[in-house]
Scaffold this motif. Structure first.
Motif, PDB file in Angstrom:
ATOM      1  N   PRO A 148       0.831  -1.214   0.000  1.00  0.00           N
ATOM      2  CA  PRO A 148       0.000   0.000   0.000  1.00  0.00           C
ATOM      3  C   PRO A 148       0.859   1.255   0.000  1.00  0.00           C
ATOM      4  O   PRO A 148       1.993   1.241   0.464  1.00  0.00           O
ATOM      5  N   TYR A 149       0.315   2.323  -0.524  1.00  0.00           N
ATOM      6  CA  TYR A 149       1.006   3.606  -0.580  1.00  0.00           C
ATOM      7  C   TYR A 149       0.580   4.439   0.618  1.00  0.00           C
ATOM      8  O   TYR A 149      -0.577   4.442   0.999  1.00  0.00           O
ATOM      9  N   HIS A 150       1.505   5.140   1.234  1.00  0.00           N
ATOM     10  CA  HIS A 150       1.209   5.946   2.421  1.00  0.00           C
ATOM     11  C   HIS A 150       1.516   7.410   2.148  1.00  0.00           C
ATOM     12  O   HIS A 150       2.598   7.740   1.657  1.00  0.00           O
ATOM     13  N   LEU A 151       0.554   8.278   2.434  1.00  0.00           N
ATOM     14  CA  LEU A 151       0.753   9.715   2.310  1.00  0.00           C
ATOM     15  C   LEU A 151       1.037  10.286   3.687  1.00  0.00           C
ATOM     16  O   LEU A 151       0.334   9.976   4.652  1.00  0.00           O
ATOM     17  N   THR A 152       2.052  11.121   3.789  1.00  0.00           N
ATOM     18  CA  THR A 152       2.369  11.781   5.042  1.00  0.00           C
ATOM     19  C   THR A 152       1.791  13.183   5.010  1.00  0.00           C
ATOM     20  O   THR A 152       2.013  13.930   4.059  1.00  0.00           O
ATOM     21  N   ILE A 153       1.025  13.534   6.039  1.00  0.00           N
ATOM     22  CA  ILE A 153       0.382  14.841   6.106  1.00  0.00           C
ATOM     23  C   ILE A 153       1.071  15.660   7.191  1.00  0.00           C
ATOM     24  O   ILE A 153       1.306  15.177   8.293  1.00  0.00           O
TER      25      ILE A 153
END
Length: 75
Positions: free
Chosen positions: A9-14
């Motif tokens: 899975p791809y993870h976005l960091t906010i």
């Protein structure tokens, strides 16, 4: 296929300093509401989007535009 990201899975960091935004929903024109529902169902069945059943911090508006070929563009 759809998209270009090969990581699963791809993870976005906010950034934690950014305040979450909840935008008000936009109205979908009545003549295309059934076509819109079908398009969302197709996106869900293709695992491009998924239903969310609990409140979230971030909510963005959907923009729907009818293409020249009669299909819908959902942004």
């Amino acid at each position: 296929g759809v998209g270009c990201i090969k990581i699963n899975p791809y993870h976005l960091t906010i950034d934690k300093n950014v305040t979450p935004v909840i935008n008000a929903p936009r109205k979908i024109p009545v003549p295309i509401i059934n076509q819109f529902k079908q398009a969302l169902e197709n996106l869900e069945n293709s695992k491009i989007i998924e239903k969310v059943f609990q409140p979230t911090d971030w909510v963005n508006s959907i923009v729907v535009k009818k293409k020249k070929d009669g299909s819908l563009r959902i942004c």
